[in-house]
Motif scaffolding. Structure first.
Motif, short mmCIF file in Angstrom:
data_model
loop_
_atom_site.label_atom_id
_atom_site.label_comp_id
_atom_site.label_asym_id
_atom_site.label_seq_id
_atom_site.Cartn_x
_atom_site.Cartn_y
_atom_site.Cartn_z
N ASP A 28 -4.97 0.55 0.66
CA ASP A 28 -5.60 1.27 -0.48
C ASP A 28 -4.92 0.98 -1.66
OD1 ASP A 28 -7.46 2.71 -1.76
OD2 ASP A 28 -7.06 4.72 -0.72
N GLU A 29 -4.60 1.85 -2.23
CA GLU A 29 -3.87 1.60 -3.78
C GLU A 29 -2.62 0.46 -3.61
OE1 GLU A 29 -2.97 4.91 -1.81
OE2 GLU A 29 -4.01 5.51 -3.68
N GLU A 30 -2.26 0.42 -2.50
CA GLU A 30 -1.25 -0.76 -2.13
C GLU A 30 -1.78 -2.18 -2.08
OE1 GLU A 30 2.69 0.78 -1.12
OE2 GLU A 30 1.90 1.45 -2.95
N TYR A 31 -3.15 -2.23 -1.69
CA TYR A 31 -3.66 -3.59 -1.54
C TYR A 31 -3.11 -4.61 -2.33
CZ TYR A 31 -6.49 -7.24 0.39
OH TYR A 31 -7.03 -8.34 0.83
N GLY A 32 -2.83 -5.67 -1.97
CA GLY A 32 -2.39 -6.50 -2.90
C GLY A 32 -0.87 -6.70 -3.12
#
Length: 608
Positions: free
Chosen positions: A104-108
């Motif tokens: 989620d917001e940590e993707y990448g």
RNA sequence: GGGCCCGUGGCCUAGCCAGGAUAGGGCGGCAGCGUCCUAAGCUGUAGAUCGAGGGUUCGAAUCCCUCCGGGCCCGCCA
């Protein structure tokens, strides 16, 4: 992931045949010109042809016979001299979507350990407003900070404020002599009277003398002038920070030149330099100066201390650079300066502050500084070597960027050509223009929504236009670029994000499993492949210090999503399975676009 | 004089570091797409001797050399 599998497969095949890999296998891989040819191609047969003295076509065929499709590889095809690999799309789809959803917001993002990076950017003389060229510096620096944070670095952003330079002296004189001040934001007032004073100084030698007098007083650090200087420059910095706040740019620490000067850091570093064989007294025309001799490093000599005993800028930069690495005995004092609108805290160096050691101490330092300063930056980094700080020298990076020009030529603070092209002016114009577009697009929306939308669209357009060109290229400022809301713009990325949100908003229940082969369209596969690439883009941007990469990537993803959107009904998909699958895909696009926007310091709106 | 950066259709830009198949995008131009999840959108189309020349290579926008054009640096300036 796919790349990795392809390398493994190649390696296994080569060893089976007893052929030696000619070079790093990854370097033989490239993207075929047409997706029909495959997802990755290896040009390895050209290399093998040389060492094995066989035709590349024959080698390709032989090689393809023994390659096992492992992992994400679906099949292998030989076309001419190329070995082409096709990715297993259903497998990649499931893997990618799951990775995006779970992170989620940590993707990448990446966990690169606890290494600390200090990024210095903006660093404008506190005597004027930021013009759009300073805006480029700030946006590049801020984006790099966000990228490196995403990569797991502990990032500290510093804004260096030279409150002891000649510009400050001239501004002080201007403030004293020019009684009728223009009515404007404080930094604009200073910028205007500075330009006026500069004109007068050119005509009047007595004024020049007074400037020198003031400069000497600032250098001594005592007297009424020093107090006035502090007051004016502080107010100017406050005004500058209003501008950068609006751009979504923030700093962890403001570093004042006057604080460094009084800390003893400069004296200490000069002392240490003097003790090395590379620093000697000047001779000939340079009698009485202290010279850094760098012929051994293939660089010209550089005077560090003038014959009147004052240090040149580069000397101060060397001292500052050492401090950033925690390599000085003397330290600075700090106090809380403010809480920024994004909730972060900004500290400032301060004479009366508490001494805390948490600033500086960097493992890696990035200076976002104009390309014209390549030589002095090199001198600074080489000086670290001279002092035996080999590691620190290698971990020093100059992120050089070319200036923003007007069609008529360069910006000049002295001539005041920035008037009308300050970041304040440009952002204001962009927001005004955006408001018109929002009005057309959502006439029934409330005024508050319209204002908010106009703000993030305007700022997004400006940020993107400054970011998307690679730093080493000069930008010629054109209003149509800064106010571009079409595709390949900041707002275009925001728009695609809002569209994705809009679809998801309309369905109550989403998620659920789907058979991994329901996707049929090339537009779907394209999106999946793009999503899978995002972590690599972030990593590359951080490693190569290329803040434009996320911008280019985000625009590409937004474009691909629009194409998908036209041909693939989501909510009214043909089957419930396809609907569920496409909802997942849209959600993953939403997540990735949002994360990309976040990296660029832009709002990811749910509606616009 | 020495050094660094840039040069890609009318305009902007990616690719160059790690050489590979038909040089990707966008703006602007032209022709289309409005019952349907946001038309700030989509589709099609024309438009490029990758600044010029030489070299290396089976193969060069990419590497090397020379030249041209633009910018920058080589101050006890700031």
């Amino acid at each position: 992931m796919f790349k990795h599998d392809v390398c493994d497969a190649l390696k296994a095949a080569l060893s089976k045949l007893g052929w030696k890999p000619p070079r790093l296998l990854e370097d033989t891989l490239e993207k075929p010109p047409d997706p029909k040819l495959g997802d990755l191609a290896s040009t390895i047969c050209f290399d093998l042809a040389k060492s094995l003295h066989k035709s590349p076509t024959w080698l390709a065929v032989e090689l393809s016979k023994v390659i096992k499709p492992v992992g994400l590889i679906a099949r292998v095809e030989v076309v001419g001299n190329y070995v082409n690999f096709f990715v297993n799309v259903p497998k990649l789809t499931e893997l990618t979507l799951r990775a995006v959803e779970e992170a989620d917001e940590e993707y990448g993002h990446l966990k690169a350990g606890k290494r600390k990076v200090v990024i210095e950017h903006t660093s404008v003389n506190p005597t004027k407003p930021l013009h759009i060229g300073h805006g480029r510096n700030a946006v590049i620096g801020d984006t790099m900070a966000r990228v490196l944070r995403a990569l797991g670095y502990q990032v500290e952003v510093q804004n260096y404020i030279d409150d002891m330079g000649r510009q400050v002296a001239e501004t002080l004189l201007a403030n004293q002599l020019i009684k009728r001040k223009p009515r404007a934001k404080f930094d604009h007032v200073l910028g205007l009277i500075y330009a006026e004073m500069h004109r007068r100084i050119g005509q009047d030698a007595k004024l020049e003398e007074r400037v020198r007098g003031i400069l000497a007083e600032l250098e001594r650090g005592k007297g009424k002038r020093v107090v006035t200087a502090k007051r004016l420059t502080q107010r100017c910095v406050e005004a500058n920070l209003e501008t950068t706040d609006r751009l979504g740019v923030s700093y962890d620490l403001l570093v004042w030149e006057s604080d460094i000067a009084r800390s003893g850091i400069l004296v200490e570093v000069l002392e240490r330099l003097r003790a090395t064989p590379h620093v000697t007294e000047g001779t000939g025309e340079r009698v009485g100066t202290l010279v850094l001799r760098l012929a051994d490093y293939g660089i010209d000599d550089k005077v560090l201390v003038r014959s009147d005993g004052t240090a040149v800028y580069t000397a101060r930069d060397i001292a500052y650079q050492l401090w950033k690495f925690g390599q000085t005995k003397s330290g600075l004092r700090f106090r809380l300066h403010s809480k920024r609108p994004d909730g972060s805290k900004t500290y400032t160096t301060s004479q009366r502050g508490k001494s805390i050691a948490r600033f500086g101490q960097a493992d890696k330092v990035i200076n976002v500084v104009g390309a014209e300063q390549r030589f002095p930056q090199r001198v600074v980094f080489t000086a670290l070597k001279v002092l035996g700080l080999e590691q620190e020298s290698q971990n020093s990076h100059h992120l050089a960027y070319e200036h923003v020009w007007l069609p008529s030529g360069r910006f000049s603070g002295r001539k005041g050509t920035w008037v009308g092209f300050s970041v304040d002016d440009v952002v204001e114009e962009a927001v005004t223009r955006a408001h018109v577009v929002v009005e057309e697009h959502a006439p029934k929306a409330g005024e508050r929504f319209k204002q908010e939308a106009a703000e993030f669209v305007g700022v997004g357009a400006v940020r993107y236009s400054l970011l998307s060109t690679s730093p080493e290229k000069r930008i010629t400022f054109r209003w149509e670029d800064a106010l571009n809301f079409d595709r390949n713009s900041g707002p275009a990325v925001q728009y695609s994000h809002a569209r994705a949100c809009s679809i998801l908003r309309k369905v109550k229940r989403r998620g659920g499993k789907h058979p991994s082969d329901v996707f049929k369209l090339p537009q779907e596969a394209r999106l999946v492949k793009l999503l899978a690439r995002f972590p690599e883009v972030v990593r590359e941007a951080g490693e190569k210090l290329q803040p434009n990469l996320p911008a280019l990537y985000a625009a590409e993803l937004a474009l691909a999503f629009n194409t998908f959107y036209e041909v693939a009904p989501v909510i009214d998909a043909e089957t419930p399975e396809l609907r569920a699958a496409r909802l997942r895909l849209v959600n993953c696009v939403r997540i990735t676009l949002r994360n990309a926007l976040e990296l660029m310091g832009m709002v990811a709106p749910e509606r616009m």
